[in-house]
Design a protein around this motif. Structure first.
Motif, mmCIF file in Angstrom:
data_model
loop_
_atom_site.group_PDB
_atom_site.id
_atom_site.type_symbol
_atom_site.label_atom_id
_atom_site.label_comp_id
_atom_site.label_asym_id
_atom_site.label_seq_id
_atom_site.Cartn_x
_atom_site.Cartn_y
_atom_site.Cartn_z
ATOM 1 N N VAL A 12 5.153 -11.436 30.907
ATOM 2 C CA VAL A 12 5.169 -10.943 32.279
ATOM 3 C C VAL A 12 3.750 -10.636 32.753
ATOM 4 C CG1 VAL A 12 5.489 -8.547 31.570
ATOM 5 C CG2 VAL A 12 6.310 -9.272 33.830
ATOM 6 N N GLN A 13 3.566 -10.678 34.060
ATOM 7 C CA GLN A 13 2.306 -10.266 34.665
ATOM 8 C C GLN A 13 2.602 -9.280 35.793
ATOM 9 O OE1 GLN A 13 1.898 -14.520 36.840
ATOM 10 N NE2 GLN A 13 0.166 -13.194 37.269
ATOM 11 N N ASP A 18 -6.991 -13.828 35.373
ATOM 12 C CA ASP A 18 -7.189 -14.542 34.109
ATOM 13 C C ASP A 18 -5.959 -14.342 33.223
ATOM 14 O OD1 ASP A 18 -7.890 -15.445 31.605
ATOM 15 O OD2 ASP A 18 -9.767 -14.316 31.491
ATOM 16 N N PRO A 19 -5.294 -15.436 32.791
ATOM 17 C CA PRO A 19 -4.089 -15.287 31.967
ATOM 18 C C PRO A 19 -4.291 -14.405 30.738
ATOM 19 C CG PRO A 19 -4.302 -17.550 32.684
ATOM 20 C CD PRO A 19 -5.557 -16.854 33.125
ATOM 21 N N HIS A 20 -5.469 -14.469 30.114
ATOM 22 C CA HIS A 20 -5.728 -13.615 28.947
ATOM 23 C C HIS A 20 -5.667 -12.138 29.309
ATOM 24 C CE1 HIS A 20 -6.742 -16.569 25.881
ATOM 25 N NE2 HIS A 20 -7.446 -17.241 26.784
ATOM 26 N N ALA A 21 -6.076 -11.817 30.532
ATOM 27 C CA ALA A 21 -6.156 -10.414 30.939
ATOM 28 C C ALA A 21 -4.853 -9.882 31.524
ATOM 29 C CB ALA A 21 -7.280 -10.239 31.964
ATOM 30 N N VAL A 22 -4.060 -10.751 32.166
ATOM 31 C CA VAL A 22 -2.915 -10.231 32.923
ATOM 32 C C VAL A 22 -1.555 -10.489 32.273
ATOM 33 C CG1 VAL A 22 -4.217 -10.471 35.057
ATOM 34 C CG2 VAL A 22 -2.620 -12.295 34.393
ATOM 35 N N LEU A 23 -1.472 -11.393 31.308
ATOM 36 C CA LEU A 23 -0.180 -11.680 30.677
ATOM 37 C C LEU A 23 0.058 -10.743 29.495
ATOM 38 C CD1 LEU A 23 -0.060 -15.597 30.652
ATOM 39 C CD2 LEU A 23 1.091 -14.022 32.217
ATOM 40 N N ALA A 69 7.300 -5.152 40.265
ATOM 41 C CA ALA A 69 8.458 -5.474 39.434
ATOM 42 C C ALA A 69 8.122 -6.443 38.307
ATOM 43 C CB ALA A 69 9.568 -6.067 40.298
ATOM 44 N N GLY A 70 6.913 -6.997 38.332
ATOM 45 C CA GLY A 70 6.520 -7.976 37.321
ATOM 46 C C GLY A 70 6.989 -9.367 37.673
ATOM 47 N N ARG A 71 6.240 -10.348 37.230
ATOM 48 C CA ARG A 71 6.585 -11.757 37.443
ATOM 49 C C ARG A 71 6.579 -12.463 36.105
ATOM 50 N NH1 ARG A 71 3.421 -16.360 37.535
ATOM 51 N NH2 ARG A 71 4.369 -18.146 38.605
ATOM 52 N N VAL A 72 7.673 -13.154 35.790
ATOM 53 C CA VAL A 72 7.764 -13.941 34.567
ATOM 54 C C VAL A 72 7.342 -15.372 34.900
ATOM 55 C CG1 VAL A 72 9.275 -14.855 32.766
ATOM 56 C CG2 VAL A 72 9.603 -12.515 33.617
ATOM 57 N N PRO A 73 6.233 -15.872 34.343
ATOM 58 C CA PRO A 73 5.799 -17.242 34.625
ATOM 59 C C PRO A 73 6.681 -18.273 33.916
ATOM 60 C CG PRO A 73 3.992 -15.849 33.813
ATOM 61 C CD PRO A 73 5.272 -15.150 33.505
ATOM 62 N N GLY A 74 6.256 -19.527 34.041
ATOM 63 C CA GLY A 74 6.951 -20.623 33.378
ATOM 64 C C GLY A 74 7.993 -21.259 34.269
ATOM 65 N N LEU A 75 8.098 -22.580 34.170
ATOM 66 C CA LEU A 75 9.021 -23.325 35.021
ATOM 67 C C LEU A 75 9.964 -24.246 34.251
ATOM 68 C CD1 LEU A 75 6.507 -24.339 37.844
ATOM 69 C CD2 LEU A 75 8.464 -22.804 38.109
ATOM 70 N N GLU A 76 9.823 -24.299 32.928
ATOM 71 C CA GLU A 76 10.618 -25.278 32.175
ATOM 72 C C GLU A 76 10.896 -24.749 30.779
ATOM 73 O OE1 GLU A 76 10.543 -30.077 31.226
ATOM 74 O OE2 GLU A 76 8.750 -29.106 32.016
ATOM 75 N N ALA A 77 12.137 -24.906 30.329
ATOM 76 C CA ALA A 77 12.507 -24.429 28.997
ATOM 77 C C ALA A 77 13.735 -25.183 28.507
ATOM 78 C CB ALA A 77 12.772 -22.917 29.017
ATOM 79 N N TRP A 108 9.626 -18.155 30.892
ATOM 80 C CA TRP A 108 9.026 -17.563 29.698
ATOM 81 C C TRP A 108 9.701 -16.252 29.320
ATOM 82 C CZ3 TRP A 108 3.065 -18.271 30.866
ATOM 83 C CH2 TRP A 108 2.774 -19.641 30.881
ATOM 84 N N GLN A 109 10.977 -16.352 28.974
ATOM 85 C CA GLN A 109 11.731 -15.195 28.491
ATOM 86 C C GLN A 109 12.881 -15.695 27.637
ATOM 87 O OE1 GLN A 109 13.516 -13.013 31.805
ATOM 88 N NE2 GLN A 109 13.220 -14.818 33.093
ATOM 89 N N SER A 110 13.340 -14.832 26.735
ATOM 90 C CA SER A 110 14.346 -15.278 25.770
ATOM 91 C C SER A 110 15.720 -15.450 26.394
ATOM 92 C CB SER A 110 14.421 -14.301 24.595
ATOM 93 O OG SER A 110 14.750 -12.994 25.037
ATOM 94 N N ARG A 111 15.995 -14.768 27.507
ATOM 95 C CA ARG A 111 17.251 -14.942 28.232
ATOM 96 C C ARG A 111 16.927 -15.088 29.712
ATOM 97 N NH1 ARG A 111 18.853 -12.358 23.627
ATOM 98 N NH2 ARG A 111 20.900 -12.995 22.862
ATOM 99 N N ALA A 112 17.003 -16.311 30.186
ATOM 100 C CA ALA A 112 16.598 -16.633 31.552
ATOM 101 C C ALA A 112 17.817 -16.844 32.434
ATOM 102 C CB ALA A 112 15.721 -17.885 31.565
ATOM 103 N N VAL A 113 17.823 -16.221 33.600
ATOM 104 C CA VAL A 113 18.870 -16.428 34.598
ATOM 105 C C VAL A 113 18.362 -17.448 35.614
ATOM 106 C CG1 VAL A 113 20.226 -15.354 36.427
ATOM 107 C CG2 VAL A 113 19.819 -14.117 34.295
#
Length: 339
Positions: A12-13, A18-23, A69-77, A108-113
């Motif tokens: 989450v961000q 910078d992804p290293h700093a915010v994820l 509220a946070g944002r979960v990145p990623g578009l494909e799983a 990018w989460q173990s249970r995605a809706v």
């Protein structure tokens, strides 16, 4: 109180940068209830696309200062359907317990809706590590070719491709050959040329680090270069413009080079720069075309499995290393997160 099965592990961000700093990785996060048309997927693998990290940075947008509220990145799983809203799976051929891949935000989460419409069934012979790679890259390749060829006045005999060793580049090659086109494939190093010739054998692979690469392209094309499919942009764009016919077209679908582009020859040669993005895929296509794109992703993955080889997998504890691997020099395959 939530049960164990109602909890998720996620990346989450809470701000852009910078992804290293915010994820960050969070454990035991409550999973939201399903709304109409939604399913919950237990994610096994999720790919990191370069574009995912650009969205984390908000590279091409004006970001808000914070994301409370946070944002979960990623578009494909890829994973397994755990739960579905009433009638969400009707007519899909997918059931609870089915293995699926999906193209939807928040991967990018173990249970995605996610929407049930974002799912495609995964056959048993495709492992999760391959299934998570197939949708976005194949859809992009098909969308790029379809959009470009419809806009050209005449279907060309030859096409030139930059970034031909990239995931999307290889898929454009496969689809171009299927459509009767003969690609001239540009890569940036002798090692890339060697790897590409192993994965997708054939002539007309040109290494742009060589001093005479433009002459090699002209010779392969017989002096006729009406269109170039470009995934790099940057300084190479000027060199490509010099190769094109008067009135030629560059179809741009990416900017892997991350540098300013040289457009000096565009006016003197009356060139066209046509941009194609997967961001307009849903609005630019019919439901039948979208279904065909997803079906073709499965077909290619089974018919040419080597296209999706060479990937590297990372545990969430190695998130920083995974981020670095996405843009590492000499990268040969995709970067995948294990959940």
């Amino acid at each position: 109180m939530n049960s164990v099965t109602d909890l998720s592990r996620r990346i989450v961000q809470y701000r852009f940068g910078d992804p290293h700093a915010v994820l960050r990785v969070e454990e035991d996060v409550a999973v939201p209830p399903l709304s109409e048309g939604e399913v919950r997927v237990r994610v096994a693998r999720s790919i990191i696309h370069p574009g995912d990290l650009q969205l984390v940075e908000a590279r091409y947008s004006q970001p808000t200062p914070a994301i409370p509220a946070g944002r979960v990145p990623g578009l494909e799983a890829a994973g397994v359907v755990e739960e579905a809203a009433p009638r969400a799976l009707d007519g899909t051929g997918i059931a609870l317990g089915s293995r699926v891949a999906f193209f939807a935000p928040g991967a990018w989460q173990s249970r995605a809706v996610v929407p049930a419409a974002s799912l495609v069934a995964v056959p048993d012979d495709l492992p999760d590590s391959v299934a998570t790679q197939i949708l976005i890259n194949t859809i992009t390749a098909r969308h790029v070719l379809r959009t470009a060829l419809r806009a050209l006045p005449v279907t060309p005999r030859r096409i030139v491709q930059t970034a031909a060793a990239s995931a999307v580049g290889k898929l454009i090659t496969v689809l171009a050959l299927k459509n009767g086109l003969a690609p001239i494939r540009l890569v940036r190093s002798p090692e890339s040329a060697r790897r590409l010739s192993t994965v997708l054998p054939g002539e007309d692979i040109v290494d742009t680090s060589s001093s005479d690469w433009q002459d090699a392209v002209r010779k392969a094309a017989g002096g006729d270069v009406p269109v170039v499919f470009d995934g790099l942009a940057g300084a190479l764009l000027g060199d490509i413009a010099a190769l094109l016919n008067m009135g030629g077209t560059i179809v741009s679908y990416g900017a892997l080079a991350g540098r300013m582009a040289d457009l000096n020859l565009f006016v003197p040669k009356a060139l066209t720069l046509r941009s194609v993005t997967i961001g307009t895929w849903r609005s630019d296509t019919t439901p039948d075309e979208r279904n065909e794109d997803m079906t073709e992703a499965i077909r290619i993955a089974r018919a040419v499995p080597e296209i999706h080889g060479g990937y590297r997998e990372f545990d969430l504890t190695d998130l920083g290393a995974a981020i670095d691997a996405v843009s590492a020099p000499g990268k040969a395959g995709n970067v995948i997160l294990k959940f």
